[in-house]
Design a protein around this motif. Structure first.
Motif, PDB file in Angstrom:
ATOM      1  N   ALA A   1      49.124  66.318  25.554  1.00  0.00           N
ATOM      2  CA  ALA A   1      48.453  65.992  26.819  1.00  0.00           C
ATOM      3  C   ALA A   1      49.218  66.677  27.942  1.00  0.00           C
ATOM      4  CB  ALA A   1      48.410  64.484  27.041  1.00  0.00           C
ATOM      5  N   ARG A   2      48.626  67.700  28.522  1.00  0.00           N
ATOM      6  CA  ARG A   2      49.304  68.449  29.569  1.00  0.00           C
ATOM      7  C   ARG A   2      49.118  67.809  30.939  1.00  0.00           C
ATOM      8  NH1 ARG A   2      46.606  73.152  26.755  1.00  0.00           N
ATOM      9  NH2 ARG A   2      48.086  73.762  25.136  1.00  0.00           N
ATOM     10  N   PHE A   3      48.225  66.810  31.017  1.00  0.00           N
ATOM     11  CA  PHE A   3      47.999  66.067  32.257  1.00  0.00           C
ATOM     12  C   PHE A   3      48.032  64.572  31.931  1.00  0.00           C
ATOM     13  CE2 PHE A   3      46.385  70.229  33.011  1.00  0.00           C
ATOM     14  CZ  PHE A   3      46.593  70.470  34.360  1.00  0.00           C
ATOM     15  N   ASP A   4      48.049  63.748  32.970  1.00  0.00           N
ATOM     16  CA  ASP A   4      47.998  62.305  32.727  1.00  0.00           C
ATOM     17  C   ASP A   4      46.745  61.954  31.932  1.00  0.00           C
ATOM     18  OD1 ASP A   4      50.220  62.315  34.318  1.00  0.00           O
ATOM     19  OD2 ASP A   4      49.369  61.113  35.928  1.00  0.00           O
ATOM     20  N   LEU A   5      45.637  62.538  32.355  1.00  0.00           N
ATOM     21  CA  LEU A   5      44.357  62.270  31.706  1.00  0.00           C
ATOM     22  C   LEU A   5      43.478  63.498  31.874  1.00  0.00           C
ATOM     23  CD1 LEU A   5      42.262  60.308  30.402  1.00  0.00           C
ATOM     24  CD2 LEU A   5      41.691  59.581  32.723  1.00  0.00           C
ATOM     25  N   ALA A   6      42.814  63.900  30.818  1.00  0.00           N
ATOM     26  CA  ALA A   6      41.888  65.034  30.887  1.00  0.00           C
ATOM     27  C   ALA A   6      40.642  64.675  30.092  1.00  0.00           C
ATOM     28  CB  ALA A   6      42.532  66.303  30.338  1.00  0.00           C
TER      29      ALA A   6
ATOM     30  N   LEU B   1      46.693  56.070  39.522  1.00  0.00           N
ATOM     31  CA  LEU B   1      46.140  55.340  38.381  1.00  0.00           C
ATOM     32  C   LEU B   1      47.166  54.327  37.875  1.00  0.00           C
ATOM     33  CD1 LEU B   1      44.308  57.982  36.156  1.00  0.00           C
ATOM     34  CD2 LEU B   1      43.286  55.995  37.265  1.00  0.00           C
ATOM     35  N   LYS B   2      46.699  53.139  37.587  1.00  0.00           N
ATOM     36  CA  LYS B   2      47.593  52.122  37.048  1.00  0.00           C
ATOM     37  C   LYS B   2      47.931  52.482  35.611  1.00  0.00           C
ATOM     38  CE  LYS B   2      48.075  47.163  36.257  1.00  0.00           C
ATOM     39  NZ  LYS B   2      47.411  45.837  36.313  1.00  0.00           N
ATOM     40  N   THR B   3      49.217  52.570  35.299  1.00  0.00           N
ATOM     41  CA  THR B   3      49.662  52.945  33.964  1.00  0.00           C
ATOM     42  C   THR B   3      50.155  51.714  33.213  1.00  0.00           C
ATOM     43  OG1 THR B   3      51.892  53.459  34.755  1.00  0.00           O
ATOM     44  CG2 THR B   3      50.293  55.255  34.752  1.00  0.00           C
TER      45      THR B   3
ATOM     46  N   ILE C   1      42.408  53.437  27.923  1.00  0.00           N
ATOM     47  CA  ILE C   1      41.518  54.586  28.092  1.00  0.00           C
ATOM     48  C   ILE C   1      40.137  54.262  27.536  1.00  0.00           C
ATOM     49  CG2 ILE C   1      41.160  57.008  27.520  1.00  0.00           C
ATOM     50  CD1 ILE C   1      43.463  56.409  29.504  1.00  0.00           C
ATOM     51  N   GLN C   2      40.074  53.538  26.447  1.00  0.00           N
ATOM     52  CA  GLN C   2      38.779  53.151  25.895  1.00  0.00           C
ATOM     53  C   GLN C   2      38.000  52.295  26.885  1.00  0.00           C
ATOM     54  OE1 GLN C   2      39.055  51.472  21.989  1.00  0.00           O
ATOM     55  NE2 GLN C   2      36.905  50.903  21.895  1.00  0.00           N
ATOM     56  N   ASP C   3      38.688  51.365  27.545  1.00  0.00           N
ATOM     57  CA  ASP C   3      38.030  50.535  28.556  1.00  0.00           C
ATOM     58  C   ASP C   3      37.566  51.376  29.743  1.00  0.00           C
ATOM     59  OD1 ASP C   3      38.476  48.307  27.013  1.00  0.00           O
ATOM     60  OD2 ASP C   3      40.219  47.616  28.136  1.00  0.00           O
ATOM     61  N   MET C   4      38.393  52.335  30.141  1.00  0.00           N
ATOM     62  CA  MET C   4      38.014  53.194  31.263  1.00  0.00           C
ATOM     63  C   MET C   4      36.785  54.025  30.914  1.00  0.00           C
ATOM     64  SD  MET C   4      40.311  56.075  33.304  1.00  0.00           S
ATOM     65  CE  MET C   4      41.678  54.932  33.512  1.00  0.00           C
ATOM     66  N   ALA C   5      36.743  54.553  29.693  1.00  0.00           N
ATOM     67  CA  ALA C   5      35.583  55.334  29.263  1.00  0.00           C
ATOM     68  C   ALA C   5      34.322  54.476  29.246  1.00  0.00           C
ATOM     69  CB  ALA C   5      35.840  55.929  27.880  1.00  0.00           C
TER      70      ALA C   5
ATOM     71  N   VAL D   1      41.526  62.871  26.658  1.00  0.00           N
ATOM     72  CA  VAL D   1      42.876  63.187  26.185  1.00  0.00           C
ATOM     73  C   VAL D   1      43.868  62.598  27.187  1.00  0.00           C
ATOM     74  CG1 VAL D   1      44.493  65.019  25.586  1.00  0.00           C
ATOM     75  CG2 VAL D   1      42.055  65.289  25.071  1.00  0.00           C
ATOM     76  N   TYR D   2      44.736  61.710  26.715  1.00  0.00           N
ATOM     77  CA  TYR D   2      45.608  60.975  27.633  1.00  0.00           C
ATOM     78  C   TYR D   2      47.062  61.049  27.181  1.00  0.00           C
ATOM     79  CZ  TYR D   2      45.110  57.384  23.985  1.00  0.00           C
ATOM     80  OH  TYR D   2      45.094  56.714  22.795  1.00  0.00           O
ATOM     81  N   ASN D   3      47.957  60.857  28.138  1.00  0.00           N
ATOM     82  CA  ASN D   3      49.390  60.898  27.893  1.00  0.00           C
ATOM     83  C   ASN D   3      49.823  59.538  27.367  1.00  0.00           C
ATOM     84  OD1 ASN D   3      52.301  60.808  28.314  1.00  0.00           O
ATOM     85  ND2 ASN D   3      52.034  62.696  29.483  1.00  0.00           N
ATOM     86  N   THR D   4      50.336  59.505  26.146  1.00  0.00           N
ATOM     87  CA  THR D   4      50.689  58.230  25.524  1.00  0.00           C
ATOM     88  C   THR D   4      51.951  57.615  26.101  1.00  0.00           C
ATOM     89  OG1 THR D   4      51.809  59.472  23.757  1.00  0.00           O
ATOM     90  CG2 THR D   4      49.536  58.772  23.342  1.00  0.00           C
ATOM     91  N   ALA D   5      52.710  58.388  26.887  1.00  0.00           N
ATOM     92  CA  ALA D   5      53.849  57.789  27.576  1.00  0.00           C
ATOM     93  C   ALA D   5      53.398  56.900  28.733  1.00  0.00           C
ATOM     94  CB  ALA D   5      54.781  58.884  28.102  1.00  0.00           C
ATOM     95  N   LEU D   6      52.135  57.084  29.159  1.00  0.00           N
ATOM     96  CA  LEU D   6      51.625  56.326  30.306  1.00  0.00           C
ATOM     97  C   LEU D   6      50.581  55.286  29.912  1.00  0.00           C
ATOM     98  CD1 LEU D   6      51.088  59.315  32.785  1.00  0.00           C
ATOM     99  CD2 LEU D   6      53.078  57.809  32.627  1.00  0.00           C
ATOM    100  N   PHE D   7      49.717  55.623  28.964  1.00  0.00           N
ATOM    101  CA  PHE D   7      48.554  54.788  28.689  1.00  0.00           C
ATOM    102  C   PHE D   7      48.498  54.350  27.231  1.00  0.00           C
ATOM    103  CE2 PHE D   7      47.231  57.794  32.053  1.00  0.00           C
ATOM    104  CZ  PHE D   7      46.953  56.889  33.062  1.00  0.00           C
ATOM    105  N   ASP D   8      47.965  53.155  27.036  1.00  0.00           N
ATOM    106  CA  ASP D   8      47.588  52.701  25.705  1.00  0.00           C
ATOM    107  C   ASP D   8      46.170  53.154  25.412  1.00  0.00           C
ATOM    108  OD1 ASP D   8      50.004  51.377  25.298  1.00  0.00           O
ATOM    109  OD2 ASP D   8      49.277  49.530  26.222  1.00  0.00           O
TER     110      ASP D   8
END
Length: 1019
Positions: free
Chosen positions: A601-606, A431-433, A632-636, A621-628
């Motif tokens: 966030a225990r995973f990159d994205l859940a 996944l592109k971060t 995630i809103q656009d992906m959803a 639920v997303y890891n804020t160290a990786l994603f803005d």
């Protein structure tokens, strides 16, 4: 039937005594015979049996007046089944206090109350399916019985089922699960939950796996951890103060709360469930759990009554205290894994904050806590004893049972399945971060909430039923299609949580049971969405059949590449939350839960999905160290559009499903048009060029390192150049350059995908090859494979590909999909220079003696012979060895030792140049990490080491010789950082390659071809 006719309302009206004979399901039934049999039951004082029309040919309905307390329909059914044929047993039993009579005193059948429709609220349970197996069976019942959403404890026959519909249901189940269930299974287990157990048992039996019940373990001072607990325990050791595995439940109690009774309630729950008074210690180097004898809970309320916080202010205060509490870690070796905080907000306003460590509590457990809290409080507040029965087993009993179960043949069968599904090279999801991945995984998280309208949810359900799947399977298929589009990968691994409460012994126990299943789906070939649904369905059902293997044990056995920056095997979750909701009532008290949200966030994205009355909902639920959050809103939003497109056009291929907004589609069209125009302009101006470098106007050619010929570097002179098209046209130049330089690096061409890379490699090497070498590789395209799986913190030493075998590829192509954050270079070395720079005496010795490679295929120490040769059949292995000229012998119980004689120095068949061509560094024990070498030597004699290499006469290659070889490799090699889109082509007989350690995700794929036999190369 004879003398009967259907009335307008669909019921049968009777014209006289002769009309008691009707035809149901093709059988003639004497209603009087059914009534006579039913009257034989001791509890039946009177009865009347009628018939109703339905889509399957009618059903019998029995109206019963009981002599005393009403009896269950199941009891009456069981009674009649011993006295009547199945087709004469009524589908419905209706209790009635008095029969309506005609003026002459006979039963007025037309005035009997009309039975409630099948599936009405009075005949149904409300509990939703708790697993995908239950969900699939419930879907089959819904279609066969024409009832919406049957509950797991609904009786098939009370919902209107009968033998004909039962036959249909069993047939559908047979098709869905691939198991043979006799028709009587449905009669013996007529609920979704009961039949689910039968299906699971049948599937395990088909695998040859039997599962004994969980029983009380022998009493001991300490107990082993379950596999689930063991992983969390190790994580906790890395950071004892960490709080990211805390689980919380916050309750608001408004009303006159008896605090003393509430404290007794919590103490009783802790007493009942040993897991809540367990500490975790390390003894003799192994983790163990020790149950404390007593742990009373004392409520000392945190007073906030004087602050006068009310309404929203009180809500905010509770959230603040709860979040502060959630950030406090547990010292599992000293304190119990439960903390209780009581907050008094006013005279009749209290909050209860329960914080657990995940090692003893999962989402299902929280429901048990709430249910028992309500039941016990009602009893204790009224001065009554506990109404709850003692638990037959405790969590430590489950842990012992699990350890004993996951061994021997059972473990082997499960592992065989998962190895086949997951392969050996499990590339991380690319996944592109928005930011580089930290070298060590962080757990800071945030949440994006998404809702889908009811009409879309219903269409998704309809599609699921039509394809013999569940809503979860359809949602997962779309999610994996989204990930494939986002990453360009065709094999998508997604994790999903299952409650793992399929055994009755564990249903009422507080503990950590949840298991993580890996759903691996192949999306190659751009299938239609309908076909993808079938693939996901098969992947999911296969995973469910092997769900008993804990994820932690799977990781332990598969030993994936170690990477502290991400989770092993899966980095993304998709979970359908169908655990029974925790609900309870307290007399005189408004009892409700508080949503604290999540910042973990225990995973990159859940993605946690659930269905409500107003449609489908999902929390991303997303890891804020990786994603803005915007990413995630656009992906959803793309996911929502993809779902809509799949519902509208399920036969459309994945790449053609819509998931972009109008603005995104417009911009994409503009970019494509710009590229088309640029390429058209370039092609018009192109002229055929020769191999003279001075005439290569379309590219820039030079050295990577001044004065070093290997590799040659080729860059495009202009943007938008198609590498595959240009390379195919200039193949003679590239072939000549490869023989001169040994390696060519193509940089700046913007290669975007594995398919584009394969098109380039095929143009220069039409016969690409795969599935050979030391380890099986994961296909990421037609003839493109993942690079060799190996721990990221360890180097791969210099080697010529497959030079220790009887044949090898002449050409190797590497393509950088994703460079690592640091390290991860692929050093190369010109083997002709190595030959020239080696000490002459050493070189001559290698030329004269050659090499003998010895391999011991011992499971868990190296790749197994079954995996290497792709078969369980020893005879096939022996035949493969004979064809390759490989000596072999079987050792130990089931181990294989092979010896392969190969050259160390070869003459290149095209140029005649001498080349140092081998895998000395990969096989010689002196090149092992010192700690690994010492460990292996302490366990095994030299002849049993996983791999080694000797001179061809069997004598040892001296360590000083290997030190000299390593020195020359080191001083002659060239290394460069990968850039995304880089492609390098090697002549394998001229150039050896290696790999440096790295941090963060890294994805390099490979293509190989022009296979050459050992007999074609001579030293």
């Amino acid at each position: 039937g004879d003398g009967a006719r259907y009335a307008n309302d669909g019921s049968l009206e009777y014209l006289g005594r002769q009309d008691h004979q009707v035809q149901v399901h093709g059988y003639r039934v004497e209603l009087g015979d059914v009534e006579a049999a039913l009257l034989g039951h001791e509890a039946v004082a009177g009865c009347a049996v009628t018939a109703q029309a339905d889509s399957a040919g009618g059903r019998l309905v029995a109206y019963v007046r009981f002599a005393g307390a009403p009896r269950a329909a199941g009891e009456l059914r069981d009674y009649l089944q011993t006295r009547l044929p199945e087709y004469m047993v009524p589908s419905l039993f209706v209790a009635i206090s008095e029969f309506p009579l005609t003026p002459n005193g006979k039963v007025d059948r037309s005035a009997l109350p009309k039975p409630e429709p099948a599936g009405s609220s009075s005949t149904r349970s409300s509990q939703a399916p708790r697993s995908e197996v239950e969900a699939l069976i419930a879907g089959i019942w819904s279609e066969v019985l024409q009832v919406p959403s049957p509950g797991v404890h609904d009786d098939f026959f009370l919902l209107g089922g009968h033998s004909l519909l039962a036959t249909r249901a069993v047939s559908r189940i047979r098709d869905a699960f691939g198991v043979e269930l006799p028709l009587r299974a449905l009669f013996e287990a007529p609920t979704v939950a009961g039949l689910s157990e039968r299906v699971e048992s049948a599937r395990r039996a088909a695998e040859g796996v039997t599962t004994p019940p969980v029983r009380k373990a022998e009493s001991r001072r300490r107990y082993p951890l379950s596999f689930q607990q063991q992983r969390l325990w190790f994580v906790q050791q890395l950071d004892p103060s960490a709080s990211h595995y805390n689980v919380q439940r916050v309750l608001r109690l408004r009303g006159a709360v008896d605090v003393e009774s509430l404290g007794r309630v919590l103490s009783e729950i802790v007493r009942r469930h040993e897991s809540l008074r367990t500490i975790f210690v390390s003894e003799e180097g192994e983790p163990a759990q020790r149950v404390l004898r007593e742990l009373p809970v004392r409520l000392a309320p945190e007073e906030h009554e004087e602050q006068g916080a009310t309404g929203a202010g009180a809500d905010d205060l509770v959230l603040e205290i709860a979040r502060r509490e959630a950030r406090i870690g547990f010292d599992l070796s000293r304190e119990a894994p439960l903390r209780v905080r009581h907050v008094r907000l006013g005279p009749d306003d209290n909050a209860l904050i329960l914080t657990f460590h995940h090692i003893v509590c999962d989402a299902w457990s929280l429901g048990i806590v709430i249910r028992e809290l309500a039941q016990l409080y009602e009893a204790f507040a009224a001065g009554l004893p506990s109404p709850l029965p003692e638990l037959p087993i405790q969590y430590v009993d489950y842990a012992v049972w699990q350890r004993e179960l996951m061994s021997g043949e059972v473990l082997a069968r499960h592992l065989s399945y998962w190895r086949g599904v997951l392969g050996s090279n499990r590339a991380p999801l690319a996944l592109k971060t928005d930011r580089p991945r930290p070298p060590v995984q962080t757990f800071a998280g945030a949440r994006h909430s998404q809702s889908l309208p009811v009409p879309l949810t219903e269409r998704l359900k309809d599609l699921s039923r039509a394809e013999g799947g569940t809503l979860f399977m359809t949602l997962l298929a779309a999610f994996q299609a989204l990930l494939a589009r986002e990453t360009g990968q065709s094999r998508i691994l997604v994790g999903t949580d299952i409650a793992n409460r399929s055994r009755s012994e564990t249903e009422n126990m507080i503990g950590f049971f949840v298991n993580l299943l890996v759903i691996s789906t192949d999306l190659s070939g751009n299938p239609p969405f309908r076909e993808l649904l079938g693939r996901v369905r098969e992947s999911a059902l296969g995973a469910y059949a092997h769900q008993d293997l804990p994820f932690e044990k799977l990781v332990e056995e598969l030993r994936p590449e170690r990477d502290l920056s991400r989770n092993p095997l899966v980095q993304v979750l998709f979970v359908m939350q169908n655990i029974p909701p925790a609900s309870a009532r307290l007399t005189g008290i408004d009892f409700s839960g508080v949503d604290v949200g999540t910042d973990v966030a225990r995973f990159d994205l859940a993605v946690f999905a659930y269905e409500a009355e107003d449609g489908f909902h999902a929390n991303w639920v997303y890891n804020t160290a990786l994603f803005d959050g915007a990413t995630i809103q656009d992906m959803a939003e793309r996911y929502r559009r993809l779902l809509e497109s799949a519902c509208e056009r399920p036969d459309t291929r994945l790449e053609n499903l819509e998931m972009l907004s109008e603005a995104e589609k417009k911009r994409l069209a503009e970019v494509k048009e710009e590229r088309r125009e640029a390429q058209s302009s370039r092609l018009k101006s192109m002229r055929r060029k020769g191999v003279d470098l001075a005439k290569m106007e379309e590219v820039k050619v030079g050295e990577l390192t001044p004065g070093v010929a290997c590799p040659l570097v080729v860059r495009p002179a202009a943007d938008a150049m198609d590498l595959a098209e240009w390379a195919a046209k200039e193949r003679p130049f590239l072939e000549a350059s490869l023989l001169q330089h040994g390696a060519i690096l193509f940089r700046g061409f913007g290669v975007k995908s594995a398919d584009e890379f394969e098109r380039f490699a095929s143009g220069l090497c039409p016969e690409l090859f795969g599935e050979y070498g030391d380890l099986p590789r994961e296909a990421v395209g037609g003839k493109v494979y993942g690079s060799t799986p190996y721990p990221s913190d360890q180097p791969i030493l210099f080697h010529n590909e497959s030079s220790h075998m009887h044949r090898w590829p002449m050409k190797i192509f590497f393509y950088c999909v994703l460079p690592s954050q640091s390290g991860g270079e692929t050093p190369i070395v010109d083997c002709r220079l190595v030959y020239q720079r080696l000490d002459a005496a050493i070189r001559d010795r290698f030329a004269e003696k050659g090499l003998l490679y010895v391999r011991n295929y011992t499971e868990r120490l190296d790749v197994s012979w079954q995996s290497f040769y792709g078969t369980e059949d020893r005879a096939k292995v022996e035949e493969a060895c004979r064809r390759a000229g490989t000596e072999f012998e079987w050792t130990g119980e089931n181990n294989l030792r092979t010896r392969q004689r190969c050259p160390a120095i070869v003459r290149h068949p095209q140029t005649g140049e001498m080349s140092f061509f081998n895998q000395l560094q990969l096989h010689h024990v002196s090149c092992l990490d010192p700690a690994v070498r010492e460990s292996l030597s302490s366990m095994l004699p030299e002849e049993d080491l996983p791999r080694n290499v000797y001179y061809g006469d069997g004598s040892r290659i001296e360590d000083p010789v290997m030190e000299e070889v390593s020195r020359v490799y080191r001083e002659t090699s060239v290394a460069f950082p990968w850039q995304a889109g880089d492609v390098i082509m090697l002549n394998n007989m001229m150039t050896a390659h290696a790999r440096n350690p790295y941090v963060g995700p890294r994805k390099i794929v490979v293509a190989m071809g022009e296979m050459i036999q050992m007999s074609e190369a001579a030293g």
